[in-house]
Design an enzyme around this catalytic site. Structure first.
Site, PDB file in Angstrom:
ATOM      1  N   GLY A   8       0.775  -1.042  -0.438  1.00  0.00           N
ATOM      2  CA  GLY A   8       0.031   0.005   0.135  1.00  0.00           C
ATOM      3  C   GLY A   8       0.608   1.301   0.031  1.00  0.00           C
ATOM      4  CD  GLN A  13       3.452   5.572   3.261  1.00  0.00           C
ATOM      5  OE1 GLN A  13       2.752   4.896   2.239  1.00  0.00           O
ATOM      6  NE2 GLN A  13       4.409   5.381   3.286  1.00  0.00           N
ATOM      7  CB  CYS A  56       5.758   2.547   7.427  1.00  0.00           C
ATOM      8  SG  CYS A  56       5.421   4.275   6.114  1.00  0.00           S
ATOM      9  CG  LEU A  57       6.742   0.880   1.817  1.00  0.00           C
ATOM     10  CD1 LEU A  57       5.394   1.168  -0.053  1.00  0.00           C
ATOM     11  CD2 LEU A  57       7.838  -0.346   0.973  1.00  0.00           C
ATOM     12  CG  HIS A  98      -0.224   1.147   7.392  1.00  0.00           C
ATOM     13  ND1 HIS A  98       1.481   0.908   8.330  1.00  0.00           N
ATOM     14  CD2 HIS A  98       0.627   2.682   6.504  1.00  0.00           C
ATOM     15  CE1 HIS A  98       2.170   1.672   7.902  1.00  0.00           C
ATOM     16  NE2 HIS A  98       1.829   2.462   7.032  1.00  0.00           N
ATOM     17  CD  GLU A  99      -1.250   2.713   2.126  1.00  0.00           C
ATOM     18  OE1 GLU A  99      -0.285   3.194   2.696  1.00  0.00           O
ATOM     19  OE2 GLU A  99      -0.623   1.322   3.183  1.00  0.00           O
ATOM     20  CG  HIS A 102       1.120   6.531   5.019  1.00  0.00           C
ATOM     21  ND1 HIS A 102       1.763   7.689   6.004  1.00  0.00           N
ATOM     22  CD2 HIS A 102       1.135   5.659   5.581  1.00  0.00           C
ATOM     23  CE1 HIS A 102       2.741   5.936   6.317  1.00  0.00           C
ATOM     24  NE2 HIS A 102       1.973   5.205   5.398  1.00  0.00           N
TER      25      HIS A 102
HETATM   26 ZN   LIG Z   1       3.592   3.371   6.200  1.00  0.00          ZN
END
Ligand SMILES: [Zn+2]
Length: 138
Positions: A8, A13, A56-57, A98-99, A102
């Protein structure tokens, strides 16, 4: 997202000030969910609270046991303006929550408490790079 083996990704991000996220994420029944939501709203987050490894990215190489509901529903629209309602369970419910976090300026580590939080913050200071753990990255 794919380049970093994520499941995701939220627009902010990657430096885009838009309320959009994309996903390509399995649920706990190994069903693949692929799509996007524009102007998403988390309208349901309920069921059992499960602690699972989450990464997380935006925080490469880190993960921590994070509590999430195992059921979530997000409403929004598609890129064409069509209403969309996305149901998630298990890992996919975790991804949706999670998204949405963000896009509200949050990170999963904000939800991690106690020694898990101390450990992930220690890891963040020790190594900002590298890959680790088995949890999914969003
Ligand atoms: Zn993340």
């Amino acid at each position: 997202m794919y380049a970093a083996d994520g499941v995701g990704l939220a627009a902010n991000q990657v430096g885009e000030s838009l309320r959009v996220f994309v996903y390509d994420c399995p649920d706990d029944d190994d069903r693949r969910h692929v799509g996007h939501v524009v102007n998403p709203r988390l309208v349901e987050a309920d069921g059992v609270v499960l602690r699972g490894p989450e990464g997380c990215l935006s925080l490469p190489g880190l993960e921590a046991g994070t509590e999430r509901y195992d059921h979530a529903v997000v409403e929004g629209v598609t890129v064409d303006g069509e209403p969309v309602r996305v149901h998630g369970s298990g890992w996919f419910a975790r991804c949706l929550q999670h998204e949405c976090d963000h896009l509200d300026g949050g990170l999963y580590v904000d939800r991690v408490k106690g020694w898990r939080r101390r450990r992930v913050m220690w890891q963040a200071g020790r190594s900002a790079w590298g890959r680790g753990g088995e949890g999914a990255r969003y």
